[in-house]
Design a protein around this motif. Structure first.
Motif, mmCIF file in Angstrom:
data_model
loop_
_atom_site.group_PDB
_atom_site.id
_atom_site.type_symbol
_atom_site.label_atom_id
_atom_site.label_comp_id
_atom_site.label_asym_id
_atom_site.label_seq_id
_atom_site.Cartn_x
_atom_site.Cartn_y
_atom_site.Cartn_z
ATOM 1 N N ASP A 67 0.852 -1.187 0.000
ATOM 2 C CA ASP A 67 0.000 0.000 0.000
ATOM 3 C C ASP A 67 0.892 1.242 0.000
ATOM 4 O O ASP A 67 1.430 1.627 1.033
ATOM 5 C CB ASP A 67 -0.913 -0.006 1.223
ATOM 6 C CG ASP A 67 -1.865 1.182 1.225
ATOM 7 O OD1 ASP A 67 -2.019 1.806 0.156
ATOM 8 O OD2 ASP A 67 -2.445 1.470 2.279
ATOM 9 N N THR A 110 -0.168 4.234 -0.734
ATOM 10 C CA THR A 110 -0.915 5.443 -0.354
ATOM 11 C C THR A 110 -0.452 5.959 1.003
ATOM 12 O O THR A 110 -0.735 7.106 1.359
ATOM 13 C CB THR A 110 -2.425 5.165 -0.301
ATOM 14 O OG1 THR A 110 -2.682 4.111 0.639
ATOM 15 C CG2 THR A 110 -2.953 4.746 -1.669
ATOM 16 N N GLY A 152 2.403 9.419 -3.408
ATOM 17 C CA GLY A 152 1.696 8.145 -3.582
ATOM 18 C C GLY A 152 1.132 7.944 -4.974
ATOM 19 O O GLY A 152 1.208 6.841 -5.532
ATOM 20 N N THR A 187 3.880 6.950 -7.406
ATOM 21 C CA THR A 187 4.346 5.585 -7.152
ATOM 22 C C THR A 187 3.327 4.555 -7.626
ATOM 23 O O THR A 187 3.681 3.535 -8.232
ATOM 24 C CB THR A 187 4.631 5.401 -5.654
ATOM 25 O OG1 THR A 187 5.508 6.442 -5.204
ATOM 26 C CG2 THR A 187 5.280 4.056 -5.384
ATOM 27 N N ASN A 188 2.048 4.812 -7.364
ATOM 28 C CA ASN A 188 1.006 3.896 -7.837
ATOM 29 C C ASN A 188 0.924 3.888 -9.355
ATOM 30 O O ASN A 188 0.654 2.850 -9.969
ATOM 31 C CB ASN A 188 -0.350 4.302 -7.246
ATOM 32 C CG ASN A 188 -0.723 3.464 -6.043
ATOM 33 O OD1 ASN A 188 -0.508 2.261 -6.032
ATOM 34 N ND2 ASN A 188 -1.270 4.098 -5.017
ATOM 35 N N HIS A 204 1.268 0.438 -11.118
ATOM 36 C CA HIS A 204 0.013 -0.166 -11.573
ATOM 37 C C HIS A 204 -0.623 0.497 -12.788
ATOM 38 O O HIS A 204 -1.681 0.055 -13.225
ATOM 39 C CB HIS A 204 -1.005 -0.158 -10.418
ATOM 40 C CG HIS A 204 -0.510 -0.807 -9.172
ATOM 41 N ND1 HIS A 204 -0.322 -2.165 -9.057
ATOM 42 C CD2 HIS A 204 -0.131 -0.261 -7.977
ATOM 43 C CE1 HIS A 204 0.125 -2.452 -7.837
ATOM 44 N NE2 HIS A 204 0.260 -1.318 -7.167
ATOM 45 N N SER A 246 -5.322 2.296 -13.482
ATOM 46 C CA SER A 246 -5.604 1.232 -12.527
ATOM 47 C C SER A 246 -6.500 1.713 -11.399
ATOM 48 O O SER A 246 -6.648 2.912 -11.151
ATOM 49 C CB SER A 246 -4.286 0.692 -11.949
ATOM 50 O OG SER A 246 -3.637 1.708 -11.191
ATOM 51 N N GLU A 280 -5.829 1.257 -8.290
ATOM 52 C CA GLU A 280 -4.959 1.793 -7.239
ATOM 53 C C GLU A 280 -4.675 3.285 -7.459
ATOM 54 O O GLU A 280 -4.688 4.076 -6.501
ATOM 55 C CB GLU A 280 -3.640 1.013 -7.200
ATOM 56 C CG GLU A 280 -3.742 -0.407 -6.711
ATOM 57 C CD GLU A 280 -4.193 -1.391 -7.779
ATOM 58 O OE1 GLU A 280 -4.308 -2.582 -7.477
ATOM 59 O OE2 GLU A 280 -4.428 -0.946 -8.932
ATOM 60 N N TYR A 281 -4.438 3.667 -8.705
ATOM 61 C CA TYR A 281 -4.161 5.074 -9.024
ATOM 62 C C TYR A 281 -5.384 5.940 -8.751
ATOM 63 O O TYR A 281 -5.285 7.015 -8.135
ATOM 64 C CB TYR A 281 -3.745 5.159 -10.492
ATOM 65 C CG TYR A 281 -3.254 6.520 -10.957
ATOM 66 C CD1 TYR A 281 -1.909 6.865 -10.856
ATOM 67 C CD2 TYR A 281 -4.129 7.436 -11.529
ATOM 68 C CE1 TYR A 281 -1.454 8.102 -11.299
ATOM 69 C CE2 TYR A 281 -3.684 8.670 -11.978
ATOM 70 C CZ TYR A 281 -2.344 8.990 -11.868
ATOM 71 O OH TYR A 281 -1.891 10.216 -12.310
ATOM 72 N N ASN A 301 -6.099 6.289 -5.076
ATOM 73 C CA ASN A 301 -5.138 7.200 -4.445
ATOM 74 C C ASN A 301 -5.567 8.656 -4.626
ATOM 75 O O ASN A 301 -5.376 9.501 -3.745
ATOM 76 C CB ASN A 301 -3.746 6.979 -5.031
ATOM 77 C CG ASN A 301 -2.624 7.389 -4.097
ATOM 78 O OD1 ASN A 301 -1.527 6.854 -4.140
ATOM 79 N ND2 ASN A 301 -2.873 8.362 -3.235
ATOM 80 N N LYS A 344 0.716 -7.545 -4.554
ATOM 81 C CA LYS A 344 1.258 -6.480 -3.690
ATOM 82 C C LYS A 344 2.045 -7.056 -2.516
ATOM 83 O O LYS A 344 1.979 -6.560 -1.393
ATOM 84 C CB LYS A 344 0.123 -5.583 -3.175
ATOM 85 C CG LYS A 344 -0.632 -4.879 -4.286
ATOM 86 C CD LYS A 344 -1.694 -3.959 -3.726
ATOM 87 C CE LYS A 344 -2.460 -3.274 -4.845
ATOM 88 N NZ LYS A 344 -3.512 -2.367 -4.317
#
Length: 902
Positions: A169, A171, A211, A214-215, A219, A223, A225-226, A229, A676
């Motif tokens: 993670d 974030t 964050g 990095t995401n 990803h 994604s 995750e992005y 975030n 992950k």
């Protein structure tokens, strides 16, 4: 020969260094006086929030139900502040992006390579001009601005090891910042000293959020995750804004700026000029900022407004460097001395006189840079050679300043703003003019050196490797004293010219280098005479045909740097090579193989350079093909002539094991990152071992030409698989197959020409014997081979990527080696991935030199470097590279080591 090698290496190092001295030099100048705003500022404090790697469309767009993933920021756009797009400059990296945001100028490209953590040059910034600054975030960014004059900058950063692309993670990089800011304001209530500082004016709070970036790398920006975030950042900003308003009792003296340093491509990279990288969001609200403005319609070059459902809220685009003067005007500090940003007055919610006075200050600040730059250049240039920037003379400067001041006094504020903008644009043009003042002069000198060195090496090749010389001795002749004295005089005059202008020492290198090079060229005047005579004796029709073919070939190479599909066109033309020779009738199977692999390789330049999705199964397929090829080699290693098992079988099986391990690590790492779970330590250790062994294992392989080349291929492919994410894993394999067929084709061509002493490729062995060998002379076919080499080198570089663009290489390529952000290690691994196909082509060409009896070094029979010294050097080079060989009088290639080696 050793001397020639060293000199050539130094000359090419000068050529490489000249790129940075001519095109990539720091634009900064020092010695300007700060320009203070004359009127009170609307805000006492500024909150700058930078979401690293956030694309404009990712923040602004809505779903089919008009729901935004950043509802708080969208509410700001519609009800409280102003918004637009901040256009960044190349390179779209974190360091230059933050420098443009906070200092107001665009760093040169070379600053990216000088480090993220420290400043390669000193510059002024908004943080430096502030009364106090508190910052939270990544140490890579905060440390750039922490070393300001005085002790008024306070930076709080986490451990750099937290920047892990494979973490479960990431974030937490953003939530860490939000939590620390909350703790900071809660602690300030019980700390009288800190509380008093926080109530000063001209203070800055800087929140760097890593964050999202990095995401995006881990990803992709599309994604979940992005996108999640972004929601976390939006909610965090909402809480921080509420906290700050509560702390200051809603005094309406806080200005907020939310933006990004750069965007990101769909494939999770950045660095170049794609709109997804250069379009970043810019939202500002609070003290001194205009409220939302409803408009009937807006015209922009992009179609984003309707997609974002923001077509009725006024969008005001700015350049990234314009943000620094805007923030400076909001809190009333001097504009950063090196800023080239233009104050976007349309964002200001203030009186017309404030806008005009701020713009006037902005104009004087940039004009100061122009004056200093002009003075510096004038002091180091002879008066009769100095050419001033004519569009902005001294009288023009005074006239514009006087008129602008007069308009302000008369209340004609719009006219004053217009004149100030005109002065700024002229000053910026003048800055660019003086910044590139010496570019043409230096470029001409480097060009002279480049052409001279190419001419000199060509003359040496003709002198020692061809039969063009007609009765002239090929021994080095002493030059005439007149020629020597002339070039010495030219060198002295040039040095004196540079001395009286106080030029940097690098200028002496670039300007004096052509003197010895062209002296060496003119020393070979007899070779030039023979060359001209030979060209005049050439049949005109043939000469014109060869000239046109050379011109066409060079043009294809040049165009391939701009259009990769030109490589495809060239490979298709190459596929027809057997049909214009006798190869089609003499060696039909080899010719068919050549055509097949040329056409297969031609597919790669047509594949997308960037934007490709990772496909782990293609990487696995490439590994399986390498294993299948390896199995075909095993039978030849099982038994030797004496009936015993070859001692090289173990080495070959070890290389196959390396390929299997590479496939396993790629698959295992890919699955772990999807879950992950991070990069397993075992995978990381084995990856580095495979990389290191790839440099050593080929040196232990058999001296058979085919076995040595195959060993280099397998070792290189083991590393390349670890650095691959998709179809590019197949590229070195197809390229190597084509190179192997090329060797056979060249041998067939040589046999057609009737050259003796030719064996099959599979029966040729390397030897470390440095005895003299009757090498053949150069012919026209060797020019064609040289062109093939250059073309294949360009194909190796651009076949699957664009080495001129950082963003064409997926950061996921290095995840088998490391996932924690380390720019230089990651960059080195990506460079090695680029060089592996290059190495394969060079090894194949060295083998072609061997099979066609053309030495890649100067022939000993014609070399001016004769004697034991040269023989010793040649033997050492052979031991190092394993490429020296000998041909006995009966034309059987020596396959046994010499006694002295044993």
């Amino acid at each position: 020969m050793l001397l020639f090698f060293i000199v050539g290496l130094l000359v090419h190092f000068v050529f490489f260094a000249s790129i940075f001295d001519i095109y990539f030099t720091s634009p900064l100048v020092h010695g300007m006086a700060p320009q203070f705003p004359p009127l009170p500022a609307p805000a006492r404090r500024l909150v700058l929030i930078v979401a690293d790697g956030l694309r404009a469309d990712a923040l602004y767009k809505v779903d089919e139900n008009r729901n935004s993933r950043a509802p708080f920021i969208r509410n700001i756009i519609m009800h409280e502040g102003s918004w637009g797009i901040s256009h960044t400059h190349v390179p779209t990296e974190s360091r230059p992006g933050h420098v443009a945001l906070i200092a107001g100028f665009y760093e040169d490209v070379s600053a990216v390579a000088k480090g993220w953590k420290e400043n390669p040059v000193e510059f002024d910034s908004l943080i430096n001009e502030s009364k106090y600054t508190w910052s939270w975030g990544s140490p890579d960014i905060l440390n750039m601005f922490a070393k300001s004059v005085g002790n008024h900058v306070f930076a709080y950063s986490y451990d750099a090891n937290n920047e892990d692309f494979g973490a479960q993670d990431v974030t937490k990089l953003d939530t860490w910042v939000f939590d620390r800011v909350k703790d900071f304001f809660h602690a300030a209530r019980n700390n009288q000293s800190l509380f008093s500082k926080l109530n000063e004016e001209k203070i800055v709070f800087f929140l760097h959020l890593l964050g999202i970036d990095t995401n995006g790398h881990a990803h992709r920006p599309t994604s979940r995750e992005y996108e999640d975030n972004i929601k976390i950042v939006d909610n965090g900003i909402k809480e921080i804004v509420a906290l700050i308003k509560e702390f200051y009792g809603n005094d309406e003296k806080t200005a907020f700026v939310f933006t990004s340093d750069h965007g990101m491509t769909d494939w999770g990279s950045h660095g170049a000029g794609h709109p997804s990288e250069t379009y970043t969001p810019f939202v500002t609200w609070g003290a001194g900022i205009k409220y939302p403005q409803k408009v009937p319609a807006q015209q922009f070059n992009d179609a984003y407004l309707k997609e974002w459902k923001l077509e009725y809220w006024k969008r005001q685009d700015i350049n990234q460097a314009d943000i620094a003067p805007l923030m400076a005007s909001l809190i009333g500090v001097p504009f950063p001395l090196n800023s080239v940003g233009i104050l976007p007055v349309d964002y200001l919610n203030n009186t017309d006189v404030f806008k005009a006075e701020s713009m006037f200050t902005n104009a004087k600040q940039i004009l100061e840079q122009f004056k200093v730059k002009m003075t510096q250049k004038k002091e180091v240039t002879l008066p009769f050679l100095f050419t001033p920037f004519k569009l902005l003379s001294d009288s023009k400067q005074l006239d514009l300043l006087r008129k602008a001041r007069s308009y302000i006094r008369q209340g004609k504020y719009d006219e004053a703003v217009f004149l100030c903008k005109e002065l700024i644009h002229l000053s910026l043009k003048g800055l660019s003019y003086y910044h590139t003042y010496d570019r043409f002069f230096l470029g001409i000198n480097v060009l002279l050196s480049f052409v001279g060195w190419a001419s000199y090496t060509s003359l040496l090749i003709i002198k020692f490797h061809s039969s063009l010389s007609r009765g002239v001795s090929k021994e080095v002749k002493k030059p005439s004293h007149l020629l020597l004295c002339s070039f010495v005089a030219i060198g002295i005059l040039m040095a004196f010219f540079l001395l009286i202008q106080a030029c940097p020492w690098t200028y002496y290198v670039y300007c004096l280098l052509p003197v010895p090079i062209w002296y060496a060229v003119l020393r070979e005047y007899h070779v030039i005479q023979d060359l001209v005579a030979s060209l005049l004796a050439f049949p005109p029709s043939h000469f014109v045909g060869y000239l046109l073919a050379c011109a066409l070939g060079i043009e294809v190479l040049v165009l391939s740097f701009f259009y990769r599909y030109m490589l495809t066109a060239g490979l298709i033309i190459f596929a027809g090579w057997p049909f214009i020779t006798q190869l089609w009738t003499r060696a039909k199977s080899i010719s068919l193989s050549w055509i097949f692999f040329c056409l297969l390789l031609a597919v790669f330049p047509m594949m997308p350079v960037v934007g490709r999705k990772p496909d782990i199964f293609l990487v696995m397929g490439a590994g399986l093909l390498v294993l299948l090829l390896s199995l075909f080699v095993v039978p030849s290693l099982i038994k030797r002539k004496d009936g015993f098992v070859s001692d090289k079988l173990f080495l070959h099986l070890l290389q196959m094991l390396g390929t299997v391990l590479s496939m396993y690590i790629v698959y295992s790492t890919h699955n772990n990152l999807l879950k992950k779970q991070g990069l397993p330590l075992f995978n990381q250790i084995v990856s580095w071992i495979i990389l290191g062994s790839s440099f050593v294992v080929p040196l232990l392989s058999p001296r058979s030409l085919s076995e040595r080349l195959f060993s280099i291929l397998v070792s290189s492919m083991s590393t390349y698989l670890l650095l691959s994410t998709g179809y590019e894993a197949l590229f070195p394999l197809v390229l190597s197959c084509l190179m192997f067929i090329w060797m056979h084709m060249e041998q067939e061509i040589l046999q057609l020409s009737g050259v003796p002493c030719v064996q099959k490729v599979t029966s040729i062995h390397f030897s470390y014997n440095a005895d003299t060998t009757p090498f053949r002379q150069l012919c026209l076919e060797d020019i064609r081979r040289a062109f093939f080499l250059v073309f294949f080198l360009v194909t190796a570089f651009f076949g699957t990527g664009n080495i001129a663009s950082i963003n064409s290489f997926d950061l996921a390529s290095v995840y088998c080696f490391l996932t924690v952000f380390s720019p230089f290690v990651m960059g080195a691994l990506m460079l090695w991935k680029i060089f592996i196909p290059f190495v394969l082509v060079m090894c194949a060409f060295e083998a072609i030199q061997l099979t066609t009896q053309l030495s890649s070094k100067s022939p000993l029979s014609h070399s001016p470097f004769k004697g034991k010294a040269y023989h010793g050097f040649s033997k050492k080079m052979g031991l190092m590279f394993g490429t020296s060989y000998s041909c006995k009088e009966n034309h059987v290639w020596d396959s046994e080591p010499t006694d002295d080696l044993e």
